[in-house]
Design a protein around this motif. Structure first.
Motif, PDB file in Angstrom:
ATOM      1  N   SER A  39       9.658  -1.824 -21.653  1.00  0.00           N
ATOM      2  CA  SER A  39       8.627  -0.682 -22.321  1.00  0.00           C
ATOM      3  C   SER A  39       9.581  -0.127 -23.455  1.00  0.00           C
ATOM      4  CB  SER A  39       8.726   0.089 -21.045  1.00  0.00           C
ATOM      5  OG  SER A  39       9.913   0.539 -20.440  1.00  0.00           O
ATOM      6  N   MET A  40      10.703  -0.178 -23.443  1.00  0.00           N
ATOM      7  CA  MET A  40      11.351   0.474 -25.061  1.00  0.00           C
ATOM      8  C   MET A  40      10.938  -0.218 -26.089  1.00  0.00           C
ATOM      9  SD  MET A  40      15.406   1.311 -23.777  1.00  0.00           S
ATOM     10  CE  MET A  40      15.576   2.619 -25.211  1.00  0.00           C
ATOM     11  N   VAL A  41      10.952  -1.499 -26.001  1.00  0.00           N
ATOM     12  CA  VAL A  41      10.371  -2.477 -26.991  1.00  0.00           C
ATOM     13  C   VAL A  41       9.114  -2.369 -27.317  1.00  0.00           C
ATOM     14  CG1 VAL A  41      10.512  -4.652 -28.086  1.00  0.00           C
ATOM     15  CG2 VAL A  41      12.542  -3.911 -26.899  1.00  0.00           C
ATOM     16  N   THR A  42       8.101  -2.519 -26.271  1.00  0.00           N
ATOM     17  CA  THR A  42       6.713  -2.275 -26.534  1.00  0.00           C
ATOM     18  C   THR A  42       6.408  -1.003 -26.985  1.00  0.00           C
ATOM     19  OG1 THR A  42       6.500  -1.849 -24.138  1.00  0.00           O
ATOM     20  CG2 THR A  42       5.923  -4.268 -25.022  1.00  0.00           C
ATOM     21  N   ASP A  80      22.039  -1.928 -27.991  1.00  0.00           N
ATOM     22  CA  ASP A  80      21.734  -2.570 -29.331  1.00  0.00           C
ATOM     23  C   ASP A  80      20.327  -2.268 -29.806  1.00  0.00           C
ATOM     24  OD1 ASP A  80      22.107  -4.599 -31.329  1.00  0.00           O
ATOM     25  OD2 ASP A  80      21.495  -6.056 -29.948  1.00  0.00           O
ATOM     26  N   PHE A  81      19.322  -2.109 -29.066  1.00  0.00           N
ATOM     27  CA  PHE A  81      17.991  -1.753 -29.472  1.00  0.00           C
ATOM     28  C   PHE A  81      18.157  -0.516 -30.136  1.00  0.00           C
ATOM     29  CE2 PHE A  81      13.924   0.289 -28.789  1.00  0.00           C
ATOM     30  CZ  PHE A  81      13.219  -0.267 -29.468  1.00  0.00           C
ATOM     31  N   MET A  82      18.817   0.527 -29.568  1.00  0.00           N
ATOM     32  CA  MET A  82      18.702   1.751 -30.111  1.00  0.00           C
ATOM     33  C   MET A  82      19.365   1.948 -31.387  1.00  0.00           C
ATOM     34  SD  MET A  82      19.171   4.437 -27.012  1.00  0.00           S
ATOM     35  CE  MET A  82      20.797   4.105 -26.243  1.00  0.00           C
ATOM     36  N   LEU A  83      20.483   1.143 -31.662  1.00  0.00           N
ATOM     37  CA  LEU A  83      21.319   1.084 -32.684  1.00  0.00           C
ATOM     38  C   LEU A  83      20.297   0.533 -33.847  1.00  0.00           C
ATOM     39  CD1 LEU A  83      24.752  -0.332 -31.550  1.00  0.00           C
ATOM     40  CD2 LEU A  83      24.576   1.761 -32.769  1.00  0.00           C
ATOM     41  N   GLN A  84      19.785  -0.756 -33.381  1.00  0.00           N
ATOM     42  CA  GLN A  84      19.097  -1.432 -34.468  1.00  0.00           C
ATOM     43  C   GLN A  84      17.947  -0.720 -35.157  1.00  0.00           C
ATOM     44  OE1 GLN A  84      19.090  -5.511 -35.143  1.00  0.00           O
ATOM     45  NE2 GLN A  84      20.097  -6.007 -33.336  1.00  0.00           N
ATOM     46  N   THR A  85      17.360   0.093 -34.229  1.00  0.00           N
ATOM     47  CA  THR A  85      16.047   0.804 -34.559  1.00  0.00           C
ATOM     48  C   THR A  85      16.465   2.540 -34.944  1.00  0.00           C
ATOM     49  OG1 THR A  85      15.871   1.389 -32.284  1.00  0.00           O
ATOM     50  CG2 THR A  85      14.418  -0.365 -33.122  1.00  0.00           C
TER      51      THR A  85
END
Ligand code: SF4
Length: 754
Positions: free
Chosen positions: A511-514, A549-554
């Motif tokens: 749900s974070m990515v979508t 990792d998702f939060m860092l990359q975005t």
């Protein structure tokens, strides 16, 4: 160190807000050999306090729970994880079936702010709770700062941080960083940074009822009657207007709303009027206002002693109003906004404008206290459990908290928790709170978990990022903390006791990515959600590390899945075990504002109204009325470090500090027992006579009162101390934030005859 003899690893200390880097020597047998400061840490540069090395003792503490406990016939016994989850499932579903989800409640404690698993999965199980009965340590701590920041700048994370490393003048109120190492101002070696201000010719002034170590190390200690800082701060604002000292820099002046309203609100607060209440001479207040205005750069910083009082939010507001009026908001050397790598609300939404911040989106059932940041005050926790009626709390989940010793009117809360139909605690100790739990689920020790300070870097004096993998492997079969929290979420979602936490994890990252792809985030444009999840999940990465990792990359420095090859990702942090320095704080206004007006709101109406309430308290105070304040010790951290012999031996003690004049009047000497009585309770504790606090003030540290039946903390029980929160009154709160009043409690102090 060779492979044969062991290894050296680096990780961030999770024990306080300073985020010091540690160098940990692990022996060949996977025992911790030594912990010292990491000299190469980009932020702490080798600094460590006495607590940092105790991660070894904490890990090895025989009282630290390693298996779940279930209460049977009033006694906690070890059970398997499967049995524990069955008990959790049965207990929670039973309460939901009997009363509905409104009977569930949750409390999360202070250690959650230092915990990556909690930062990524607490919101998941809390959302699954389906109840508004959420409480946390925020309402006995810092929530006034969130409310002030929210209404002035647009988000509750919009809390300016004093730029310690560049300021010429620091005015501190109610803060003792020599003991606490800083709070809502993440600054490893805070004391060293204070010394540096003085060494470069600057000035440090500490306003506090106690001459703390911080006050001693400052250029000036200004004693103030507890709970009256609002008068002192209002008088400074009054003087800045009255003496024509307002000097908002042009870039900020066009961003300010409410200047005239602020001036009008402060009109009554002359320094002479303030002196009657604060006991700070008007001449001192006048001089400090002039010094603040004249300093090339200056910052005002207030913490626990000015937040845990009845006018805590007003104090937080006035502090930042002074930072604005003196031209020191958002400028180097003043009070600035961070740009953290992850997690800041000030980087979300439209730059420069937002929906703003509101409170009161619901009210507590019994005493109708307004919701703030999705929670109700801890002050109402006991009554929500004890008062019968629709919506009465019948079950509670606690995570890493000990509210029985850290929140108001402990005796009543203790009684309330014992009356619950079901309670589950995620905790490493069987302590004064978890002894009431039907099930205790122990997470691994800090050294067995990975770490990243999502919350604390939001308030750091430099922008930094530092990820620590686990130092030690978990014992077979023991779940990680995030897995416990995810399984709890699954149980609350009706997925049964055997729910696989991996299912919850996949749902969270999905749900974070979508959500991000769906919102058209340009940072991941060109890659669909499936592709991004595959990239994040390579090498079997799961749980908090994958989410981080998702939060860092975005985030604002992010690698954006290849779009910004020089940007941050978890891999980059893994390649930099001493952290990544992202630089000194930079001006961020107006971009960081999220108020509906796109301006700094200097005089929100609720604050102006609060000023009128403050003015009603003006007048001569009764100096014979003793006021209770707390105190922080370097070797203690609330209640959760008291089972470490290395910290509790020696000078650390739970005593009632009294001024010699008061001791003489009461008829006691150091070591005698005094009886302290408030509206709600009474304690007896050893006196410690010292001239390091004002007459009329008695100081007892909180977090003590160990050794009660049913706990399992042997070292703490040897030196139990007394629970000072037996005296704090849940009927009085800061009305704007719901924060508990833990300081400036009216008490009587008498000698206990032998
Ligand atoms: S100051 Fe805080 S972060 Fe640093 S070593 Fe001590 S407890 Fe750990």
């Amino acid at each position: 160190m060779s492979e044969q003899t062991g290894r050296i690893v680096h990780r961030t200390c999770p024990l306080c807000e300073a985020t010091c880097g540690l160098e940990i020597t692990v022996g060949a047998n996977e025992q911790i050999v030594r912990i010292r400061g990491d000299r190469d840490d980009v932020f702490s540069k080798g600094f460590i306090c006495p607590k940092g090395s105790t991660l070894k003792q904490l890990h090895e503490d025989p009282d630290r729970l390693r298996a779940p406990l279930v209460k049977r016939n009033g006694v906690h016994v070890e059970v398997s994880w499967a049995e524990a989850w069955q008990a959790v499932h049965d207990g929670l579903t039973g309460v939901i079936e009997r009363y509905g989800r409104g009977a569930l409640s949750a409390y999360v404690g202070n250690p959650n702010a230092h915990n990556l698993g909690a930062a990524t999965f607490n919101s998941v199980w809390l959302k699954s709770l389906g109840s508004r009965n959420f409480f946390s340590a925020s309402t006995v701590d810092q929530i006034p700062k969130h409310v002030a920041g929210g209404l002035m700048f647009g988000t509750p994370q919009s809390i300016p941080v004093p730029d310690l490393d560049r300021t010429d003048y620091l005015l501190m109120l109610g803060a003792n960083p020599y003991a606490s190492n800083g709070s809502l101002c993440t600054a490893p070696d805070f004391p060293g940074r204070l010394s540096a201000i003085r060494e470069r010719g600057g000035k440090v002034v500490t306003v506090d009822p106690r001459r703390t170590k911080t006050a001693d190390a400052s250029d000036e200690w200004v004693p103030i009657r507890p709970g009256t800082d609002g008068f002192f701060l209002a008088a400074i604002v009054h003087l800045l207007f009255d003496e024509g000292l307002v000097s908002i820099e042009p870039r900020i002046a066009s961003l300010v709303n409410g200047l005239d309203d602020l001036r009008a609100a402060m009109e009554p607060f002359t320094p002479e009027m303030a002196e009657m209440t604060t006991r700070v001479p008007a001449s001192t207040t006048r001089r400090i206002a002039r010094e603040l205005a004249a300093a090339p750069t200056a910052a005002v910083y207030g913490r626990i002693g000015v937040n845990t009082v009845e006018f805590g939010t007003l104090n937080a507001w006035l502090i930042d109003a002074i930072n604005v009026l003196t031209g020191n908001i958002d400028t180097p050397g003043g009070a600035m906004f961070t740009l953290p790598a992850v997690g800041s609300a000030t980087t979300r939404g439209t730059p420069g404008k937002g929906k703003g911040f509101v409170t009161g989106r619901g009210h507590s059932r019994v005493s109708k206290r307004p919701e703030v940041m999705g929670e109700y005050p801890t002050a109402v926790m006991a009554e929500e459990i004890l008062e019968p009626g629709d919506g009465q709390v019948r079950a509670m989940i606690t995570v890493a908290g000990n509210p029985v010793v850290s929140t108001q009117n402990s005796s009543r809360l203790d009684e309330a928790l014992s009356s619950l139909e079901f309670m589950v605690s995620v905790d490493i100790y069987l302590n004064e709170t978890t002894r009431h739990a039907d099930v205790i689920l122990p997470p691994p020790s800090a050294l067995e978990k990975d770490h990243y300070d999502v919350s604390l870097y939001t308030f750091a004096v430099r922008n930094v990022a530092n990820y620590s993998p686990p130092v030690l492997a978990k014992a077979d079969g023991r779940p990680d903390e995030w897995e416990i929290l995810a399984t709890l979420a699954g149980n609350l979602q009706g997925m049964g006791p055997d729910v696989d936490p991996a299912v919850i994890d996949e749902s969270v990252i999905g749900s974070m990515v979508t959500g991000a792809v769906g919102s058209g985030g340009s940072v991941i444009a060109g890659r669909d959600a499936g592709e991004i999840i595959d990239m994040l999940s390579r090498d079997g990465r799961r749980g908090p590390a994958r989410i981080l990792d998702f939060m860092l990359q975005t985030g604002p420095y992010g690698a954006a899945f290849g779009a910004n090859p020089a940007g941050l990702s978890l891999d980059v942090l893994l390649e930099n075990p001493h952290g990544v320095d992202l630089g000194a704080l930079e001006p961020r206004l107006p971009e960081a504002l999220r108020t509906p007006s796109g301006k700094i709101e200097l005089a929100p109406e609720v604050f102006v109204a609060e000023t009128r309430r403050l003015a009603e308290r003006a007048g001569a105070v009764d100096d014979t009325q003793m006021l209770l304040v707390g105190r922080r010790e370097l070797k203690s951290n609330n209640s959760w470090m008291h089972n470490m012999k290395v910290l509790t031996k020696g000078s650390l003690a739970c005593t009632a500090q009294l001024h010699p004049d008061d001791a003489r009047r009461i008829g006691v000497s150091s070591g005698d027992t005094v009886r302290i009585e408030s509206r709600v309770g009474v304690i007896e504790v050893a006196a410690e006579v010292t001239d390091s606090l004002m007459p009329g003030v008695v100081s007892v540290p909180h977090g003590w009162g160990h050794g009660v039946p049913g706990t399992r903390m042997a070292v703490a029980a040897e030196k139990p101390g007394v629970n000072s929160n037996v005296l704090t009154d849940e009927a009085v709160v800061d009305p704007l934030s719901g924060n508990g009043v833990l300081s400036a409690i009216p008490v009587t102090v008498t000698a206990v005859s032998a």
